[in-house]
Design a protein around this motif. Sequence first.
Motif, short mmCIF file in Angstrom:
data_model
loop_
_atom_site.label_atom_id
_atom_site.label_comp_id
_atom_site.label_asym_id
_atom_site.label_seq_id
_atom_site.Cartn_x
_atom_site.Cartn_y
_atom_site.Cartn_z
N ALA A 127 43.44 50.10 34.43
CA ALA A 127 42.52 49.64 35.48
C ALA A 127 41.72 48.46 34.93
N THR A 128 41.68 47.38 35.69
CA THR A 128 40.89 46.21 35.34
C THR A 128 39.57 46.27 36.10
N VAL A 129 38.45 46.21 35.37
CA VAL A 129 37.13 46.35 35.98
C VAL A 129 36.32 45.08 35.73
N GLU A 130 35.96 44.41 36.81
CA GLU A 130 35.14 43.20 36.72
C GLU A 130 33.76 43.48 37.30
N ILE A 131 32.72 42.98 36.63
CA ILE A 131 31.37 43.09 37.19
C ILE A 131 31.03 41.83 37.96
N ARG A 132 30.36 42.01 39.10
CA ARG A 132 29.91 40.88 39.90
C ARG A 132 28.45 41.08 40.30
N GLU A 133 27.78 39.96 40.50
CA GLU A 133 26.37 39.97 40.87
C GLU A 133 26.24 39.58 42.34
N LEU B 273 23.88 41.14 30.91
CA LEU B 273 24.30 42.54 31.03
C LEU B 273 25.71 42.79 30.52
N TRP B 274 26.33 41.78 29.94
CA TRP B 274 27.71 41.93 29.49
C TRP B 274 27.83 43.01 28.40
N LEU B 275 27.00 42.95 27.36
CA LEU B 275 27.07 43.95 26.30
C LEU B 275 26.71 45.35 26.80
N PRO B 276 25.62 45.50 27.59
CA PRO B 276 25.36 46.83 28.16
C PRO B 276 26.53 47.35 28.99
N PHE B 277 27.20 46.45 29.70
CA PHE B 277 28.36 46.87 30.50
C PHE B 277 29.48 47.38 29.60
N GLN B 278 29.76 46.68 28.50
CA GLN B 278 30.79 47.15 27.57
C GLN B 278 30.45 48.53 27.00
N MET B 279 29.18 48.70 26.61
CA MET B 279 28.76 49.99 26.04
C MET B 279 28.87 51.10 27.08
N LEU B 280 28.49 50.80 28.31
CA LEU B 280 28.57 51.80 29.37
C LEU B 280 30.02 52.19 29.62
N CYS B 281 30.92 51.22 29.59
CA CYS B 281 32.35 51.52 29.78
C CYS B 281 32.87 52.45 28.68
N LYS B 282 32.41 52.22 27.45
CA LYS B 282 32.83 53.10 26.35
C LYS B 282 32.33 54.52 26.57
N SER C 83 38.72 52.39 26.68
CA SER C 83 38.38 51.07 27.21
C SER C 83 38.57 50.02 26.12
N PHE C 84 38.91 48.81 26.53
CA PHE C 84 39.03 47.71 25.58
C PHE C 84 38.77 46.39 26.32
N TYR C 85 38.57 45.35 25.54
CA TYR C 85 38.17 44.06 26.10
C TYR C 85 39.21 43.00 25.76
N ASP C 86 39.63 42.25 26.76
CA ASP C 86 40.56 41.14 26.59
C ASP C 86 39.77 39.84 26.71
N PRO C 87 39.60 39.09 25.62
CA PRO C 87 38.79 37.86 25.66
C PRO C 87 39.29 36.81 26.64
N SER C 88 40.52 36.95 27.10
CA SER C 88 41.06 35.97 28.05
C SER C 88 40.41 36.06 29.43
N TYR C 89 39.73 37.17 29.69
CA TYR C 89 39.17 37.38 31.03
C TYR C 89 37.68 37.71 30.92
N THR C 90 36.87 36.84 31.51
CA THR C 90 35.42 37.01 31.43
C THR C 90 34.94 38.11 32.39
N ASN C 91 33.86 38.77 31.98
CA ASN C 91 33.19 39.79 32.80
C ASN C 91 34.10 40.97 33.14
N MET C 92 35.11 41.21 32.32
CA MET C 92 36.04 42.30 32.59
C MET C 92 36.19 43.24 31.40
N VAL C 93 36.37 44.51 31.69
CA VAL C 93 36.75 45.51 30.70
C VAL C 93 37.98 46.23 31.25
#
Length: 529
Positions: free
Chosen positions: A188-194, A205-214, A225-235
């Motif tokens: 599942a690809t999860v993107e945050i939007r404002e 809120l990027w780091l808090p979002f990563q921690m919350l996903c973990k 959960s893991f992070y792909d640097p190719s895609y911003t604002n996504m876990v």
Amino acid sequence: MRKVIITDDEIQVRKGLRFKVDWEVEGFEIVAEASNGQEALELLKNIDVDLIITDMRMPIMDGVELAKRCYEQYPHVKLIVLSGYSDFDYVRGSMKEGVRDYLLKPVAPDELEEALRRIRKEIEEEKKSQIESDRMRQLVHSHLQQVQEQYFLQLVKGEWLQLGMVKERLLQLQLEELADENVTVQFATVEIRESEDNPNRLKELWLPFQMLCKEIAKEHEGTYSFYDPSYTNMVQFLQLLDSKTPEQTPNLVKSIQEKVKKYLNLETVIGIGNVVKGLEEFRNGYISSLLSWSQSQLGGQSQVIDETAAREAVFDFSPDFERKLTNAIENVDIEMFKENLNNVLGGAKAQSVLSFTFVANRVLFLLGSLVKKYDTETKDIQNTIWNCQQSIWELNSQNRVIEFLIQLAQLIVEKVRLARFSNSKLIESIRHYLDEHYANEISLTSLSKLFHINSAYLSETFKHQVGQNFSDYLVHLRMEKAKHFLKDQQLKIIDVANLVGFSNSGYFSTVFKKHFGQTPVEFRKSELS
């Protein structure tokens, strides 16, 4: 301020306790009152409390029963029980059920102050100990989790040497359930939007979002959960599926959206990928989640897009085709690359938009892994990758996508050509690869095949450029990584061995002592002294 609930069936006693001491000076704040134990327990459901001061004798539920219930349900809450002289022995017996102190009625101010100070000191020491314990647990988890996340990214984007090696590495990283050849997973690809279009807030809120996903992943068994640097604002989430619990993915999605909204006040757009079986299909499953996400509507509203459309598409991307593209790049044959690419993406071949997008993404992923492999991520290449991604997501120009892919391939071919004619560039690329994959089972033979170089020539060139032969360099790299992990007291020696690529802790200890003159245990002790 530590929070206090006063519990007594007499309102005058409760009021009197409020004025016995200066609560603020003592570091406490009275946040609620209750007339019996049952009311106090109800309050605890909604209020995080440090201390309860309760009378011994009350209707409905007395102080000792309250103490027992708190001990079972809220063990962190301290209790002071107030009693008459005749109840002394009964109260003293109840102290083993969580009561920290008792005071005789009527309560003397100085005795209450002394009791509060003792409990405040106890709370502070416990919280300090808890913080340190949590910090150590987080440190241990973050070390292992960081390596796990890096490996997830390799699984979905990197180039594999052998399936057997992949399975062995999964076992070393305590990911046994993924090593099963019949493992079934869903990405599942999860993107945050404002919703208010405030990009700065997303960065904050990027780091808090990563921690919350973990944290969310921890709550759902078999989920990572893991992070792909190719895609911003996504876990990215990887979830093992169990046929007995079909609601796994809906439950995960619901949890993600609810918690991100509750704790960060952000909207989420979630793309759910195809269900795939076997490690070889992880990359397809991952890309299908990105494809689902790409069908989302613009704007700040939360959305969930499942894999229904992608499931019906026919994806023409065989391992043989992938190998042909890779060989064309590494043999610096751009014409062969163009020919193979056009055979699948170009011409008048009938295919759906979704199928075209999937294959284009697979090619882009392949090129991206080659960029990483040869350590050639220049600004021009980064811009071209970005432009290619955008053109794929726009889904409106087949020729434009092909042009960008060829442009990217040409840039990589030039870098590979330079590496072929520059020993320093070649060895730099190989060292970069080793820094990323040091824990894998890597031999000179496998490296020579991976970089299309004669193994004897690679051995000679590596030693000339680096000053060490390949095997000594790899051992030194692993041992330096091991020193870093050994500084973490919570990791067992076998855990450290596995993290740096050794399945046997005895052999690891032997190599470590030969390298540094002391065993891993001795090194760890020396770090403490």
